[in-house]
Design a protein around this motif. Structure first.
Motif, short mmCIF file in Angstrom:
data_model
loop_
_atom_site.label_atom_id
_atom_site.label_comp_id
_atom_site.label_asym_id
_atom_site.label_seq_id
_atom_site.Cartn_x
_atom_site.Cartn_y
_atom_site.Cartn_z
N HIS A 91 9.34 5.63 6.07
CA HIS A 91 10.72 5.84 5.63
C HIS A 91 11.69 5.82 6.80
O HIS A 91 12.89 5.69 6.62
CB HIS A 91 10.84 7.17 4.87
CG HIS A 91 10.02 7.20 3.63
ND1 HIS A 91 10.43 6.64 2.44
CD2 HIS A 91 8.80 7.72 3.39
CE1 HIS A 91 9.49 6.83 1.52
NE2 HIS A 91 8.49 7.48 2.07
N TYR B 61 12.35 1.37 -0.48
CA TYR B 61 11.30 1.81 0.44
C TYR B 61 11.44 1.06 1.77
O TYR B 61 11.17 1.62 2.84
CB TYR B 61 9.93 1.53 -0.17
CG TYR B 61 8.78 2.09 0.64
CD1 TYR B 61 8.55 3.47 0.66
CD2 TYR B 61 7.93 1.27 1.37
CE1 TYR B 61 7.51 4.00 1.40
CE2 TYR B 61 6.88 1.79 2.10
CZ TYR B 61 6.68 3.16 2.10
OH TYR B 61 5.65 3.69 2.83
N HIS C 2 6.82 4.75 -4.13
CA HIS C 2 5.42 4.55 -3.70
C HIS C 2 4.64 3.85 -4.82
O HIS C 2 3.70 4.40 -5.41
CB HIS C 2 4.79 5.89 -3.34
CG HIS C 2 5.58 6.66 -2.32
ND1 HIS C 2 6.50 7.63 -2.67
CD2 HIS C 2 5.61 6.58 -0.97
CE1 HIS C 2 7.05 8.12 -1.56
NE2 HIS C 2 6.54 7.50 -0.52
N GLU D 62 5.15 15.44 -0.43
CA GLU D 62 6.00 14.25 -0.59
C GLU D 62 5.47 13.51 -1.83
O GLU D 62 4.28 13.61 -2.12
CB GLU D 62 5.87 13.36 0.66
CG GLU D 62 7.12 12.54 0.98
CD GLU D 62 6.85 11.09 1.28
OE1 GLU D 62 6.18 10.43 0.46
OE2 GLU D 62 7.31 10.63 2.33
N VAL E 57 4.35 10.77 -2.44
CA VAL E 57 3.62 9.53 -2.14
C VAL E 57 2.55 9.23 -3.19
O VAL E 57 2.37 8.09 -3.60
CB VAL E 57 3.03 9.58 -0.70
CG1 VAL E 57 2.11 10.77 -0.53
CG2 VAL E 57 2.33 8.30 -0.35
N MET F 110 10.83 13.45 1.51
CA MET F 110 10.81 11.99 1.59
C MET F 110 12.11 11.45 2.18
O MET F 110 12.10 10.55 3.02
CB MET F 110 10.59 11.39 0.20
CG MET F 110 10.60 9.87 0.19
SD MET F 110 10.39 9.17 -1.46
CE MET F 110 12.08 9.12 -2.03
N ASN G 204 0.93 14.59 2.63
CA ASN G 204 1.18 13.26 3.20
C ASN G 204 1.11 13.36 4.72
O ASN G 204 2.02 13.90 5.35
CB ASN G 204 2.55 12.74 2.75
CG ASN G 204 2.83 11.35 3.30
OD1 ASN G 204 2.02 10.77 4.03
ND2 ASN G 204 3.98 10.81 2.94
N GLU H 235 0.48 6.77 3.34
CA GLU H 235 1.19 5.74 2.60
C GLU H 235 1.03 4.36 3.21
O GLU H 235 1.55 3.38 2.69
CB GLU H 235 2.66 6.08 2.36
CG GLU H 235 3.44 6.66 3.50
CD GLU H 235 4.78 7.19 2.96
OE1 GLU H 235 5.53 6.41 2.40
OE2 GLU H 235 5.04 8.39 3.12
#
Ligand SMILES: [Zn+2]
Length: 306
Positions: free
Chosen positions: A62, A87, A121, A185, A187, A209, A237, A264
């Motif tokens: 991010h 994203y 995600h 998060e 994710v 996030m 995460n 991620e």
């Protein structure tokens, strides 16, 4: 746009440019995220030359900013695959800046009907990768029709290889649907929804996030869930490690709430399939642990009825 209209547009774009591919030339592909790059590689085999931009599972995607190196990689790409839904906003900017080059783009968010503001995600949604794979297959076949049968065989093999992931998610659903969990998060959010877990502390997760500050009451609610074991598992995460999320991890450990680490970005040495499956296995193990420690009384009742 519907998948068929999208593919028609993509095919028309390639009809214009595919003559550029000599019989032995590989199709140059750039993927914003390495799991999409991995899937293109699996679908294209030795006919594609794939460059993935985001491939370090120790960085927060991010916070990524494109460099001149990223722009250069894009210049020669015939196919560009990226996530969308905010994203990877740098990718849309780079593409807009390189108007002269002929890229065909596949955007996962467009294929799945997701937009800015939705949980981005998307690759954790079991429905996403089959759609991306079909769109990639259409583009490869249009670019290089002489190898259609090989691309089609690769697609069948790829879709088949997702079955153990879907089976594992279904197994966890049968066993744990409705179980309260939390995460630092969002994710893993789509996979968690597919399993039917009851996800708590969404506002805290969105703040983590977006790199904004969670409110005092959202932090307090998260801490209470861990301290009082109102959640069975903490999904952590490991790519979004602020002081606050680290504090929650520590509190979970102190409170004997099992934790699962997810990433991620696809870690080196994995395929998309092995990555998803290993995380589902870890989640299953953590849920089983949480099961044993927090529901001893319930287990006793079950034992009597057997
Ligand atoms: Zn994220």
């Amino acid at each position: 746009m519907s998948l068929s209209r999208y593919v028609a547009a993509v095919t028309a774009a390639f009809a214009f440019s595919h003559a550029a591919f000599a019989a032995d030339a590989k199709i140059p592909v750039v993927a914003a995220e390495n799991f999409y790059g991995d899937v293109v590689q699996q679908l294209g085999g030795d006919r594609v030359d794939v460059t993935s931009i985001l491939s370090n599972p120790d960085q927060d995607p991010h916070l990524f900013e494109a460099s001149p190196k990223t722009a250069r990689a894009l210049q020669h790409a015939s196919l560009v695959v990226y996530n969308g839904a905010d994203y990877d906003p740098w990718m849309a900017k780079l593409l807009a800046a390189s108007k002269g080059a002929k890229h065909t783009t596949i955007v996962a968010a467009e294929l799945t009907g997701k937009k800015s503001g939705d949980n981005p995600h998307l690759w954790y949604d079991p429905a996403t990768m089959p759609k991306v794979a079909r769109a990639v297959n259409e583009v490869l076949v249009a670019a290089d029709p002489a190898h259609k049968s090989a691309y089609d065989a690769n697609l069948v093999k790829f879709l088949d290889s997702l079955k153990p992931v879907q089976a594992k998610a279904a197994e966890l659903h049968d066993r744990y649907a409705g179980t309260p969990v939390t995460a630092t998060e969002p994710v893993f959010g789509y996979m968690s929804d597919a399993i039917g877990l009851s996800m708590r502390n969404m506002r805290f997760q969105m703040a983590a996030m977006n790199d904004t500050e969670a409110s005092a009451s959202d932090i307090a609610a998260f801490e209470r869930d861990l301290r009082e074991k109102r959640v069975r598992v903490l999904i952590y995460n490991s790519q979004a490690t602020e002081a606050l999320t680290k504090r929650m991890l520590k509190l979970a450990q102190q409170s004997n709430v099992p934790t699962v680490s997810v990433t991620e970005t696809e870690p080196a040495g994995n395929t998309y399939q092995t990555w998803m499956l290993s995380q589902l296995d870890a989640l299953g193990a953590a849920l089983a642990k949480g099961d044993a420690s927090s529901t001893k009384a319930a287990a006793g009742v079950k034992g009597k009825t057997q």
